[in-house]
Structures are given as structure tokens and as C-alpha cells.
Design an enzyme around this catalytic site. Structure first.
Site, PDB file in Angstrom:
ATOM      1  N   ARG A   1       0.857  -1.196   0.000  1.00 43.08           N
ATOM      2  CA  ARG A   1       0.000   0.000   0.000  1.00 43.08           C
ATOM      3  C   ARG A   1       0.887   1.237   0.000  1.00 43.08           C
ATOM      4  O   ARG A   1       2.093   1.131   0.146  1.00 43.08           O
ATOM      5  CB  ARG A   1      -0.968  -0.008   1.175  1.00 43.08           C
ATOM      6  CG  ARG A   1      -0.310  -0.129   2.522  1.00 43.08           C
ATOM      7  CD  ARG A   1      -1.348  -0.118   3.638  1.00 43.08           C
ATOM      8  NE  ARG A   1      -0.718  -0.400   4.910  1.00 43.08           N
ATOM      9  CZ  ARG A   1      -1.349  -0.483   6.064  1.00 43.08           C
ATOM     10  NH1 ARG A   1      -2.651  -0.317   6.121  1.00 43.08           N
ATOM     11  NH2 ARG A   1      -0.705  -0.728   7.185  1.00 43.08           N
TER      12      ARG A   1
ATOM     13  N   ASN B   1      -5.201   6.872   3.898  1.00 36.71           N
ATOM     14  CA  ASN B   1      -4.877   6.208   5.163  1.00 36.71           C
ATOM     15  C   ASN B   1      -3.477   6.615   5.585  1.00 36.71           C
ATOM     16  O   ASN B   1      -2.499   6.317   4.879  1.00 36.71           O
ATOM     17  CB  ASN B   1      -4.939   4.683   5.026  1.00 36.71           C
ATOM     18  CG  ASN B   1      -4.812   4.016   6.382  1.00 36.71           C
ATOM     19  OD1 ASN B   1      -5.700   4.154   7.227  1.00 36.71           O
ATOM     20  ND2 ASN B   1      -3.709   3.353   6.622  1.00 36.71           N
ATOM     21  N   GLU B   2      -3.418   7.335   6.684  1.00 35.94           N
ATOM     22  CA  GLU B   2      -2.140   7.812   7.229  1.00 35.94           C
ATOM     23  C   GLU B   2      -1.316   8.554   6.177  1.00 35.94           C
ATOM     24  O   GLU B   2      -0.084   8.577   6.237  1.00 35.94           O
ATOM     25  CB  GLU B   2      -1.352   6.656   7.859  1.00 35.94           C
ATOM     26  CG  GLU B   2      -2.071   6.100   9.097  1.00 35.94           C
ATOM     27  CD  GLU B   2      -1.371   4.928   9.770  1.00 35.94           C
ATOM     28  OE1 GLU B   2      -0.572   4.252   9.112  1.00 35.94           O
ATOM     29  OE2 GLU B   2      -1.644   4.692  10.965  1.00 35.94           O
TER      30      GLU B   2
ATOM     31  N   GLU C   1      -7.656   4.781  15.212  1.00 26.41           N
ATOM     32  CA  GLU C   1      -7.227   3.380  15.355  1.00 26.41           C
ATOM     33  C   GLU C   1      -6.453   3.210  16.657  1.00 26.41           C
ATOM     34  O   GLU C   1      -5.664   4.083  17.023  1.00 26.41           O
ATOM     35  CB  GLU C   1      -6.281   2.975  14.220  1.00 26.41           C
ATOM     36  CG  GLU C   1      -6.891   3.023  12.846  1.00 26.41           C
ATOM     37  CD  GLU C   1      -5.874   2.655  11.760  1.00 26.41           C
ATOM     38  OE1 GLU C   1      -4.794   2.123  12.088  1.00 26.41           O
ATOM     39  OE2 GLU C   1      -6.168   2.920  10.589  1.00 26.41           O
TER      40      GLU C   1
ATOM     41  N   TRP D   1       3.564  -5.468  14.016  1.00 27.18           N
ATOM     42  CA  TRP D   1       4.693  -4.875  13.294  1.00 27.18           C
ATOM     43  C   TRP D   1       5.860  -4.448  14.189  1.00 27.18           C
ATOM     44  O   TRP D   1       6.850  -3.922  13.711  1.00 27.18           O
ATOM     45  CB  TRP D   1       4.221  -3.660  12.487  1.00 27.18           C
ATOM     46  CG  TRP D   1       3.269  -2.755  13.245  1.00 27.18           C
ATOM     47  CD1 TRP D   1       1.922  -2.692  13.080  1.00 27.18           C
ATOM     48  CD2 TRP D   1       3.589  -1.813  14.288  1.00 27.18           C
ATOM     49  NE1 TRP D   1       1.364  -1.775  13.949  1.00 27.18           N
ATOM     50  CE2 TRP D   1       2.373  -1.226  14.699  1.00 27.18           C
ATOM     51  CE3 TRP D   1       4.775  -1.404  14.915  1.00 27.18           C
ATOM     52  CZ2 TRP D   1       2.299  -0.252  15.705  1.00 27.18           C
ATOM     53  CZ3 TRP D   1       4.707  -0.440  15.920  1.00 27.18           C
ATOM     54  CH2 TRP D   1       3.473   0.119  16.292  1.00 27.18           C
TER      55      TRP D   1
ATOM     56  N   GLN E   1      -1.939 -10.815   9.343  1.00 26.79           N
ATOM     57  CA  GLN E   1      -2.687 -11.936   9.938  1.00 26.79           C
ATOM     58  C   GLN E   1      -2.539 -12.049  11.452  1.00 26.79           C
ATOM     59  O   GLN E   1      -3.427 -12.528  12.125  1.00 26.79           O
ATOM     60  CB  GLN E   1      -2.246 -13.248   9.288  1.00 26.79           C
ATOM     61  CG  GLN E   1      -2.734 -13.388   7.857  1.00 26.79           C
ATOM     62  CD  GLN E   1      -2.066 -14.553   7.164  1.00 26.79           C
ATOM     63  OE1 GLN E   1      -0.853 -14.664   7.166  1.00 26.79           O
ATOM     64  NE2 GLN E   1      -2.850 -15.417   6.556  1.00 26.79           N
TER      65      GLN E   1
HETATM   66  C1  GAL Z   1      -2.035   1.407  10.904  1.00 24.90           C
HETATM   67  C2  GAL Z   1      -2.835   1.308   9.618  1.00 24.90           C
HETATM   68  C3  GAL Z   1      -3.843   0.181   9.668  1.00 24.90           C
HETATM   69  C4  GAL Z   1      -3.191  -1.073  10.189  1.00 24.90           C
HETATM   70  C5  GAL Z   1      -2.576  -0.788  11.544  1.00 24.90           C
HETATM   71  C6  GAL Z   1      -1.937  -1.990  12.185  1.00 24.90           C
HETATM   72  O1  GAL Z   1      -0.870   2.142  10.722  1.00 24.90           O
HETATM   73  O2  GAL Z   1      -3.508   2.517   9.374  1.00 24.90           O
HETATM   74  O3  GAL Z   1      -4.371  -0.033   8.377  1.00 24.90           O
HETATM   75  O4  GAL Z   1      -2.225  -1.498   9.290  1.00 24.90           O
HETATM   76  O5  GAL Z   1      -1.586   0.190  11.379  1.00 24.90           O
HETATM   77  O6  GAL Z   1      -1.354  -1.656  13.416  1.00 24.90           O
END
Ligand code: GAL
Length: 695
Positions: free
Chosen positions: A144, A182-183, A334, A342, A383
Site C-alpha cells: 500500500r 490512510n495515514e 485506530e 509490526w 494476519q
Molecule cells: C495502521 C494502519 C492500519 C493497520 C494498523 C496496524 O498504521 O492505518 O491499516 O495497518 O496500522 O497496526
């Protein structure tokens, strides 16, 4: 005559009274843009991806959301290939059905424009819209944020899809608002020739002539002189500081234009009632957030802990930074339902920590907390990320904690309607200064955000409320304004600060202040530049420290670390508050902190980084000198107290971030909204929360 005068006075009084009551009314009636009309004032939401699931499953998902008191879904932000499966063939029916299905469960929708994920047909047809990395490599399709935000062709496609969505949903009463992209693609830029050309044109329209640009960037240095606009490179590190700072501003403008392209078309078709926001990322510094949030209805951000556990000071600071972008409440679009996928170690937050984190957001001015995500896609890059449902479609343990948050929000929400955070203390932040320090740290140990946090932590403990705002913002009403790192301090910003001091404010500056102008050029005055005369003192020399030095005076004795400036009190009225001890010879017994009354106010300059104990006494001195009091009452260490106020009401949020139970005395009788009782104190377990209101 007498009676005429009397009638006149009565009329004036009457007009005055009705004006005042009209003002009061409009204040009372001022609906916050972050609070969705006809819905609870504070809401729990989730990121839901109906496009990833058979439609037959939606009803069950939405039922489970309703049971968990989830009242917002953010949808569609990655669904371009479903919304426009073939060029020009739009299929928005499924999305309309998803919005309607959610509404049946009293769930309002926020639509994300899907522009972070252009579909394969688009990137195959026009590979030139894919970003080019600094090494000339084009990114491939399949991740993305892969498109170039500056590409006119890409923007055209973004405008079309956003326009189609706005035409269909702009009047839909179940759509509360929009999220752009998104971001913002993490502010990633394409380093292609077209972008470089745009940057050069941008510079030309700003500087007009190369003579001016060459002079302001001192390009005579290292033969950097430009004779043609097309010679100017995109900086990829190690470039001229003037060029580097302008690139950051160009990136800011590029992403602003990118969002404006979509905002304009949404505004064209959508009801004014629908908000437009963008999901930002706290202290992410890819662009200037004061500029990016300007055209938005309100700011929102994605609040992730990553590895480890919530650092309440840092997280509180990031909330306050976000609130300060528009000096308005915000959303947490979020946040993690336990864990991310991550980070270095994707540990789960402790039991109760997610709830404490949600309440902390509300306490600092958020009106919605959205959990990312509802249920993991069965395949796709994330996932392992935390979710509220398992792959089997039934709740995982954190679902219960989120349900409790939803329940509590519903219960306490009325106390927060129309309320926000108002502080007596402001910390100033500036992207220009942050970038300028990052470009040339001088010591790898210098961390301006950590410094901001150390001031924040000490000051917030005492005042229980701190605003973080732009150095260019109006400072009216603040008793204390602290600018820990205002490295870039051009004349207009200095004038803003001086006016504040002239009118009675107390301004405290930290090290590296007032070294540079808006071109990232050294000022010809010594630090703090345009504030030197008012301070009645200056920096003689700065030193990057190899080891800690002792420092002592009015605030006690302790250690100075990382950076030390040798100050000089030039004016007889300038007081020396702290001095360095014996160390490198140069700094021996030299002033480390100076302060001077100026106009009706005061300026204080702190030339070094103080240890925690000294920072505490420094903060005590600052609030005392400025007449700042606690927003609530004195509370034990580890208890975070926050206040949100609106016309005629206040709500106090207490959270125990200490590892043991603590008792908090209110000093008066209060209503406890979460435990439905009244009293003068509460016992809070670790991560315990209570919301108070005057009875
Ligand atoms: C954010 C993103 C989301 C998702 C999330 C996971 O940065 O906007 O789509 O990937 O991280 O922590």
C-alpha cells in the site's frame, strides 16, 4: 433628560444582557465537531472490512458489535478494487448495503477514501503513477502507499473515486464523515523527475529569483550556487540545511494538495454535517501537521503502543499534541486491541491496560476510540495483528474488555458532551525546529521529543492539564508558555512570544532556542536571536557534553546532560538562577539558567538538559512564578488526573497507572460515574479508572 438617560442606560443594560446571554447560549449550543449529532458524546468504534467477507456474515458481525457497545465503523479505506473493479465501472451498492446494515444496529459509518491502495488495473495501465524510490527503483504493486502523491494522473483517479463515493454517500444520514486516504501514505514521496521538477517550480514561486535563494541558502558554500532552477536536487540526506527544510515544506504542501484534491470533491457533493478528517500518527514527522490539519474538520490519530506497555506520559503528550493541531477535540481513529503485528516484540497489553488507554484518550480530549481491527482477514499482510474476533468469527478475550469500555462510555457520555480540555500551561512545538535539530543534531544524544516529554511530565504532574500548540498560535490566556526547543525562531514567531510576555505571560525557553531563521540560516544575533534583548542575556557558546556536569542554584543541585550552553546575563535586571559547577573549564561557574522581568511578564532561558529531580523543582518554580494551580487536587504519584470542561460542567478522569492500588482523596464530595456512587475518595486498582462530576 434624566428619564431619557435612564431609559438609555436600561437599553444598554438590556442589549448588553441579551448579548451576553446570546453568547452564553451559543457557547452552550456549540456542538463539538467530534461529537456526532444524535449519538453518544463519546464512542467506541472499530475498523471493519465488509469487502473481505461474504455478505451473509455481516449481520452476525454487526450483532456482535452492537452487543459490545461499538457504535462506529470505519470502512472502505482499502477497498478500491471492490468499489471500481474495472476502470470507470463503479460498484458502490455493496458499500451502501454495509452502511445500512450497520445503521440497523445503531452503528454509524465513517468512510475512508481508498486512495492508499490503487487497484492493479490502474497501476498496470499507468506504471508511472507508482512511486520511485530515491535510488530510482519503482515500487511494485501489491503493498500500500505505492502511488506517487504528486502525480496529476493519480490525483485525477483519486478525485474520481472520492467524487463517486461522495455523490452516493454525501447525503446518507448514516455516514457521519470521511477519512482521507490512510495515514497519508506515511508522507512517502516519489523521487521521480516530475516530482523534482515540481519541487523546483515550488521553490521558484517561493523565492522568485535564484539570487535570493542562493543568498538565503549561502550556496557559495561548497560551490552549491545554482544558475538554473533545474539544477536543484531533491535532498536525500547530507544536503544544505536550507534545501532540506524547504523539501520538508514541499512534502507538506504536496500532501496537503493531495488531500485538498479529495476534500474539494467531497465537499462539493456532501452535506456540511459530514466531517472530514485524516488519521495521523502522533509524533510522526513526515510533514507539518499544523498545515495538514488546517482544512480538516478535526484531527484524528492512530495510537499504537507497539512493543512493551503504555507510557502514560508519552501517550498523553501525543494526545495533547493531536488536540493542539486544531485546538479542538479529536478522534483516536485506530488503536490496538491488545497487540500489533509490526513491532519488535508484539506483546499483548496487560489485562485492563486497553481500558485504561481508552479512558486516557477520552480524558485528553478524544471523542471516539476505534479498535483496529474487528476481525483479521484470513490472508493478507497483517494476519497476526490484534483483533476483537478470532479467525473463527467468535470473540477473543479482549472483546470483553472492549465491551466494558463501550458500556462505560455509554454510561458516562453525557458528562463529556460539549466538553474539552483547557489548560493554563502551553508547551510549544514546531516542525521546523524539530527538523532543523534532526538534520544537525550535533550530538547523537539530543532527542528533542524526549526533552518535550520531560518538561511535559514535570509540568503536567503539577498543573494536571497541558496544551501542546504551535509556536505560531495565539498564546492569550496561558499563564505559562514553555518552548523547550524553538531552534528556528523567525521574527514573526519571536514577536508572537514577545507580545505574550509584554502582556504578562511567563515564557520559558530551552536550549538551542533562537539559533535560526525560517530559512534554517543562522541568525546574526546570538541566541535566543530576536528574544535576546528582552531576555537581557545571551548564549556565549554551546557545548555537546561527553558526560554529565553538575549544576546548582535556585532549583537545587543536580546534573546537566547532553547539551550545555554558557549563558551571560547582560542586563542588570537579569537574574542568574542556576550555574554550572566545575567541569570543562569553559563552563565552570557560568550561568546555566537566567530569567528577567519584561513588560508585564517574564522570560526565562534554560541552557541545558536537567535531570529528573531538577526538572521537577524547575517545574515547581515555573508554576509558582506563573500562578498556575492544579486543575483538580493533589493526587498520589502514578495517578493521572485530567479535566474536560464545557459551559457549566466539568468531568474529571482518574486513572491509576501505578502497579499497586492507590487511594485518591477528592477533598470534597463527588459523584463517581463508573461505580454509581458518591463519596470523597476512591480506591483505584492498577489500571483502575473513575470518572467524577460535581454532585
Ligand atoms: C495502521 C494502519 C492500519 C493497520 C494498523 C496496524 O498504521 O492505518 O491499516 O495497518 O496500522 O497496526
Amino acid at each position: 433628560m434624566q428619564s431619557l438617560r435612564l431609559i438609555g442606560t436600561m437599553l444598554i443594560l438590556l442589549v448588553g444582557f441579551s448579548l451576553a446571554s446570546a453568547q452564553l447560549k451559543s457557547q452552550e449550543q456549540r456542538a463539538l465537531p467530534t461529537q456526532v449529532p444524535k449519538h453518544d458524546a463519546i464512542l467506541v468504534g472499530t475498523a471493519w472490512y465488509p469487502e473481505q467477507w461474504p455478505e451473509s456474515r455481516w449481520e452476525q458481525d454487526l450483532k456482535l458489535m452492537e452487543v459490545a457497545n461499538i457504535k462506529v465503523v470505519r470502512i472502505a479505506e482499502f477497498s478500491w478494487s471492490r468499489l471500481e473493479p474495472l476502470e470507470g465501472h463503479y460498484d458502490l451498492d455493496w458499500l451502501e448495503r454495509a452502511v445500512a446494515a450497520a445503521a440497523k444496529h445503531h452503528i454509524v459509518s465513517v468512510l475512508g477514501t481508498p486512495t492508499a491502495t490503487p487497484p492493479a488495473w490502474l497501476t498496470q495501465k499507468y506504471p508511472e503513477i507508482l512511486r520511485e524510490e530515491p535510488d530510482g527503483r519503482r515500487v511494485t504493486h501489491g503493498n500500500r502507499a505505492h502511488a506517487s502523491s504528486t502525480s496529476p494522473l493519480y490525483r485525477e483517479y483519486c478525485r474520481k473515486i472520492a467524487g463517486e463515493m461522495a455523490k452516493r454517500f454525501g447525503h446518507n444520514p448514516e455516514v457521519a464523515g470521511w477519512q482521507i486516504d490512510n495515514e497519508y501514505g506515511y508522507a512517502l514521496m516519489s523521487y521521480d523527475d516530475a516530482t523534482q521538477k515540481k519541487f523546483q517550480e515550488w521553490l521558484k514561486s517561493k523565492y522568485r529569483t535564484l539570487e535570493i535563494l542562493n543568498a538565503l541558502w549561502t550556496t557559495a558554500y561548497w560551490s552549491e550556487t545554482y544558475d538554473n532552477w533545474n539544477e536543484i536536487p531533491i535532498p536525500v540526506g547530507g544536503h544544505n540545511p536550507g534545501l532540506q527544510l524547504e523539501w520538508k515544506r514541499f512534502v507538506t504542501d504536496a500532501w496537503n494538495d493531495y488531500q485538498m484534491n479529495q476534500i474539494a470533491v467531497i465537499r462539493k457533493y456532501a452535506d456540511a454535517r459530514q466531517f472530514i478528517t485524516g488519521n495521523l500518527m502522533g509524533f510522526f514527522d513526515g510533514f507539518d501537521h499544523y498545515v495538514i490539519t488546517e482544512p480538516l474538520t478535526f484531527a484524528s490519530w492512530d495510537d499504537y503502543v507497539g512493543s512493551g506497555h503504555l507510557d502514560p506520559d508519552f501517550n498523553g503528550l501525543a494526545h495533547d499534541l493531536t488536540r493542539g493541531f486544531k485546538r479542538e477535540n479529536f478522534w483516536v481513529m485506530e488503536t490496538q486491541p491488545g497487540a500489533v503485528n509490526w513491532a519488535g516484540i508484539n506483546n499483548f497489553l496487560n489485562k485492563g491496560e486497553v481500558r485504561a488507554m481508552a479512558w486516557q484518550a477520552i480524558a485528553h480530549g478524544a471523542d471516539e476510540i476505534g479498535y483496529w481491527q474487528w476481525r483479521s482477514a484470513l490472508n493478507g499482510q497483517e494476519q497476526y495483528h490484534g483483533t476483537l474476533l478470532g479467525a473463527d468469527g467468535t470473540p477473543v478475550p479482549i472483546y470483553k474488555e472492549v465491551s466494558q469500555i463501550g458500556q462505560e462510555f455509554s454510561k458516562a457520555q453525557e458528562a463529556f458532551r460539549g466538553t474539552t480540555v483547557r489548560s493554563q500551561v502551553a508547551l510549544l512545538y514546531s516542525y521546523d525546529s524539530h527538523w532543523a535539530i534532526q538534520f544537525q543534531k550535533h550530538t547523537q544524544k539530543y532527542d528533542d521529543i524526549a526533552m518535550l516529554k520531560s518538561y511535559y511530565r514535570a509540568l503536567r504532574k503539577l498543573s494536571q492539564s497541558v496544551d501542546v500548540i504551535s509556536a505560531k498560535a495565539s498564546l492569550d490566556g496561558y499563564k505559562l508558555v514553555v518552548a523547550p526547543n524553538l531552534n528556528v525562531l523567525p521574527k514573526d514567531v519571536a514577536e508572537n512570544l514577545l507580545n505574550y510576555v509584554r502582556n504578562g505571560g511567563h515564557l520559558v525557553l530551552g536550549p538551542r532556542s533562537g539559533l535560526k531563521d525560517e530559512h534554517n540560516e543562522l541568525l546574526v544575533q546570538r541566541q535566543p536571536g530576536y528574544l535576546m534583548a528582552a531576555l537581557g542575556g545571551r548564549v556565549e557558546q554551546y557545548y555537546a557534553l561527553e558526560k554529565d556536569f553538575s549544576v546548582s542554584g535556585e532549583w537545587g543541585t543536580g546534573q546537566a546532560s547532553v547539551w550545555a550552553e554558557q549563558l551571560n546575563a547582560l542586563n542588570p535586571g537579569t537574574q542568574v538562577l542556576m550555574r554550572y559547577g566545575k567541569n570543562n573549564g569553559w563552563l565552570d561557574d557560568q550561568p546555566a539558567v537566567i530569567s528577567r522581568a519584561y513588560g508585564k511578564g517574564k522570560i526565562t532561558y534554560i541552557g541545558t538538559i536537567l535531570d529528573e529531580k531538577l526538572m521537577k523543582t524547575a517545574a515547581e518554580w515555573m508554576v509558582k512564578e506563573s500562578g498556575v494551580g492544579p486543575a483538580f487536587a493533589s493526587v498520589p504519584d502514578g495517578i493521572e488526573v485530567s479535566v474536560r470542561s464545557g459551559p457549566g460542567k466539568s468531568a474529571f478522569v482518574l486513572i491509576n497507572f501505578a502497579p499497586e492500588s492507590q487511594n485518591v482523596d477528592f477533598g470534597k464530595r463527588m459523584k463517581m460515574l463508573l461505580s454509581d456512587r458518591q463519596g470523597e475518595s476512591v480506591e483505584l486498582a492498577p489500571y483502575g479508572v473513575e470518572v467524577l462530576q460535581a454532585p
